[in-house]
Design a protein around this motif. Structure first.
Motif, PDB file in Angstrom:
ATOM      1  N   PRO A  39       0.638  -1.283   0.031  1.00  0.00           N
ATOM      2  CA  PRO A  39       0.121   0.050  -0.096  1.00  0.00           C
ATOM      3  C   PRO A  39       0.854   1.489   0.092  1.00  0.00           C
ATOM      4  O   PRO A  39       0.739   2.310  -0.614  1.00  0.00           O
ATOM      5  N   THR A  40       1.928   1.250   0.857  1.00  0.00           N
ATOM      6  CA  THR A  40       2.764   2.632   0.840  1.00  0.00           C
ATOM      7  C   THR A  40       3.397   2.755  -0.757  1.00  0.00           C
ATOM      8  O   THR A  40       3.349   4.001  -1.111  1.00  0.00           O
ATOM      9  N   MET A  41       4.109   1.760  -1.282  1.00  0.00           N
ATOM     10  CA  MET A  41       4.609   1.868  -2.719  1.00  0.00           C
ATOM     11  C   MET A  41       3.749   2.216  -3.673  1.00  0.00           C
ATOM     12  O   MET A  41       3.960   2.965  -4.626  1.00  0.00           O
ATOM     13  N   ALA A  42       2.580   1.705  -3.473  1.00  0.00           N
ATOM     14  CA  ALA A  42       1.268   2.083  -4.306  1.00  0.00           C
ATOM     15  C   ALA A  42       0.736   3.356  -4.337  1.00  0.00           C
ATOM     16  O   ALA A  42       0.438   3.846  -5.488  1.00  0.00           O
ATOM     17  N   PHE A  43       0.663   3.894  -3.090  1.00  0.00           N
ATOM     18  CA  PHE A  43       0.132   5.273  -2.944  1.00  0.00           C
ATOM     19  C   PHE A  43       1.225   6.136  -3.590  1.00  0.00           C
ATOM     20  O   PHE A  43       0.877   7.041  -4.141  1.00  0.00           O
ATOM     21  N   ILE A  44       2.467   6.115  -3.272  1.00  0.00           N
ATOM     22  CA  ILE A  44       3.593   7.133  -3.900  1.00  0.00           C
ATOM     23  C   ILE A  44       3.381   6.815  -5.440  1.00  0.00           C
ATOM     24  O   ILE A  44       3.442   7.758  -6.084  1.00  0.00           O
ATOM     25  N   THR A  45       3.526   5.408  -6.080  1.00  0.00           N
ATOM     26  CA  THR A  45       3.190   5.459  -7.417  1.00  0.00           C
ATOM     27  C   THR A  45       2.052   5.957  -8.101  1.00  0.00           C
ATOM     28  O   THR A  45       2.082   6.774  -9.021  1.00  0.00           O
ATOM     29  N   TYR A  46       0.923   5.997  -7.275  1.00  0.00           N
ATOM     30  CA  TYR A  46      -0.531   6.834  -7.712  1.00  0.00           C
ATOM     31  C   TYR A  46      -0.114   7.868  -7.600  1.00  0.00           C
ATOM     32  O   TYR A  46      -0.872   8.748  -8.920  1.00  0.00           O
ATOM     33  N   VAL A  47       0.490   8.694  -6.849  1.00  0.00           N
ATOM     34  CA  VAL A  47       0.949  10.055  -6.837  1.00  0.00           C
ATOM     35  C   VAL A  47       1.748  10.643  -8.118  1.00  0.00           C
ATOM     36  O   VAL A  47       1.183  11.576  -8.772  1.00  0.00           O
ATOM     37  N   LEU A  48       2.686   9.745  -8.353  1.00  0.00           N
ATOM     38  CA  LEU A  48       3.434  10.127  -9.443  1.00  0.00           C
ATOM     39  C   LEU A  48       2.843   9.888 -10.768  1.00  0.00           C
ATOM     40  O   LEU A  48       2.764  10.620 -11.612  1.00  0.00           O
ATOM     41  N   LEU A  49       1.940   8.805 -10.497  1.00  0.00           N
ATOM     42  CA  LEU A  49       1.181   8.602 -12.225  1.00  0.00           C
ATOM     43  C   LEU A  49       0.159   9.633 -12.199  1.00  0.00           C
ATOM     44  O   LEU A  49      -0.207  10.198 -13.317  1.00  0.00           O
ATOM     45  N   TYR A  68      -4.717  -1.668  -0.256  1.00  0.00           N
ATOM     46  CA  TYR A  68      -4.786  -2.520  -1.497  1.00  0.00           C
ATOM     47  C   TYR A  68      -5.451  -1.842  -2.512  1.00  0.00           C
ATOM     48  O   TYR A  68      -4.913  -2.216  -3.803  1.00  0.00           O
ATOM     49  N   LYS A  69      -6.210  -1.005  -2.386  1.00  0.00           N
ATOM     50  CA  LYS A  69      -6.910  -0.256  -3.675  1.00  0.00           C
ATOM     51  C   LYS A  69      -6.152   0.357  -4.609  1.00  0.00           C
ATOM     52  O   LYS A  69      -6.702   0.692  -5.667  1.00  0.00           O
ATOM     53  N   TYR A  70      -5.022   0.829  -3.888  1.00  0.00           N
ATOM     54  CA  TYR A  70      -3.998   1.659  -4.971  1.00  0.00           C
ATOM     55  C   TYR A  70      -3.644   0.867  -6.072  1.00  0.00           C
ATOM     56  O   TYR A  70      -3.108   1.624  -7.021  1.00  0.00           O
ATOM     57  N   VAL A  71      -3.362  -0.375  -5.832  1.00  0.00           N
ATOM     58  CA  VAL A  71      -3.014  -1.275  -7.102  1.00  0.00           C
ATOM     59  C   VAL A  71      -3.931  -1.375  -8.063  1.00  0.00           C
ATOM     60  O   VAL A  71      -3.752  -0.861  -9.213  1.00  0.00           O
ATOM     61  N   GLY A  72      -5.215  -1.351  -7.681  1.00  0.00           N
ATOM     62  CA  GLY A  72      -6.395  -1.135  -8.714  1.00  0.00           C
ATOM     63  C   GLY A  72      -6.509  -0.023  -9.382  1.00  0.00           C
ATOM     64  O   GLY A  72      -6.662   0.413 -10.625  1.00  0.00           O
ATOM     65  N   MET A  73      -6.184   1.135  -8.576  1.00  0.00           N
ATOM     66  CA  MET A  73      -6.299   2.532  -9.144  1.00  0.00           C
ATOM     67  C   MET A  73      -5.231   2.769 -10.119  1.00  0.00           C
ATOM     68  O   MET A  73      -5.090   3.404 -11.204  1.00  0.00           O
ATOM     69  N   ILE A  74      -3.865   2.303  -9.760  1.00  0.00           N
ATOM     70  CA  ILE A  74      -2.725   2.429 -10.763  1.00  0.00           C
ATOM     71  C   ILE A  74      -3.108   1.774 -12.124  1.00  0.00           C
ATOM     72  O   ILE A  74      -2.736   2.416 -13.058  1.00  0.00           O
ATOM     73  N   LEU A  75      -3.478   0.484 -12.188  1.00  0.00           N
ATOM     74  CA  LEU A  75      -3.845  -0.326 -13.338  1.00  0.00           C
ATOM     75  C   LEU A  75      -4.801   0.347 -14.133  1.00  0.00           C
ATOM     76  O   LEU A  75      -4.865   0.591 -15.357  1.00  0.00           O
ATOM     77  N   SER A  76      -5.909   0.918 -13.455  1.00  0.00           N
ATOM     78  CA  SER A  76      -6.788   1.701 -14.066  1.00  0.00           C
ATOM     79  C   SER A  76      -6.533   2.846 -14.845  1.00  0.00           C
ATOM     80  O   SER A  76      -6.880   3.055 -15.943  1.00  0.00           O
TER      81      SER A  76
END
Length: 293
Positions: free
Chosen positions: A142-152, A210-218
């Protein structure tokens, strides 16, 4: 006459010698400085004198020792207060992951339908760390996915010519606030449902993150294939996350007392699980739809 003139010239040469300098009006009493031409002290002499004076001063040594003891005492107090509110050992448990676990967990989040055993494994009444148990929740993803979501999100806004630090900060803070609100709602629901389990705030934060993973893929699919690809990826990741949340909360989060308990309590726990799962697609859509045009 010629001799007299030569004698007078020779005598004037001896009388033209410079007179000695007059004595100084005041004596030099500094003593600690080595003078340079012009009467100025040597460079660094005053600094060396001050340092030596401080080091040799017993009061300065006592003050330095007292300051060090105060700093050490303050550090101990900060650590003590931190342990009161956040258990560092428990927090380390959620970051005990390796590359194999991360790869398998991401695959489980994207396609959880073939997974059979959802129970968290224990060893001597202690749950195994995530790197040894795929079902254990973690906070690394979740932490890495949140950072990746912000960058994306910043990249998507830049492609659309809408990037600004304020907009990016608003996206990050909104995503974080929604997760906090979701965790608080789950804690309230578990309290009202009187569920007795080992579920902690860190567990709920992990499952909600864990929702950040789905957000990144979407968002990534939407940037590559347009709005149609975005909605397809949104439907897939949302359904996969709902299935994952229901299976995880039903076995790990609700605890053993949910089995064989009163029927109203079991029904309330089931509603809580389904409500937490059904809320995931709404949050994912709300946090990502403005990033795909």
């Amino acid at each position: 006459m010629a001799y007299h003139s030569g004698y007078g010239a020779h005598g004037s040469k001896h009388r033209a010698r410079a007179a000695p300098d007059p004595p100084p009006l005041f004596e030099d009493t500094s003593g600690g400085y080595s003078s340079q031409p012009g009467g100025y002290p040597a460079p660094g002499a005053d600094v060396a004198f001050s340092v030596n004076h401080l080091l040799g001063d017993p009061m300065a040594n006592v003050a330095m020792a007292y300051g060090s003891s105060i700093a050490s005492h303050g550090k101990d107090m900060v650590h003590k207060e931190l342990h009161r509110f956040v258990s560092v050992n428990k927090l380390k448990y959620f970051f005990a992951v390796d590359s194999a676990y991360v790869a398998k967990k991401l695959g489980l989040l994207v396609f959880p339908y073939t997974h059979q055993n959802w129970e968290v494994q224990y060893s001597r009444d202690v749950p195994l760390p995530p790197r040894q148990d795929l079902n254990a929740p973690d906070l690394y993803i979740p932490t890495m996915a949140f950072i990746t979501y912000v960058l994306l999100a910043g990249m998507a806004l830049g492609i659309q010519k809408r990037f600004s630090p304020e907009v990016l900060g608003l996206c990050a803070s909104t995503a974080l606030v929604w997760v906090v609100m979701e965790v608080l709602a789950l804690l309230l629901g578990l309290y009202l449902a009187t569920v007795r389990s080992d579920l902690s705030t860190f567990h709920l934060l992990a499952y909600s993150g864990y929702k950040y993973v789905g957000m990144i893929l979407s968002v990534l699919t939407g940037l590559l294939f347009g709005s149609d690809g975005y909605y397809v990826a949104l439907a897939w990741t949302s359904s996969a996350l709902m299935y994952f949340i229901v299976c995880s909360l039903r076995t790990a989060a609700l605890g053993p007392d949910s089995v064989g308990g009163p029927v109203p309590r079991q029904r309330l726990q089931l509603y809580l699980t389904l409500g937490a799962a059904a809320f995931q697609p709404l949050i994912i859509y709300w946090l990502t739809f403005h990033l795909v045009r």
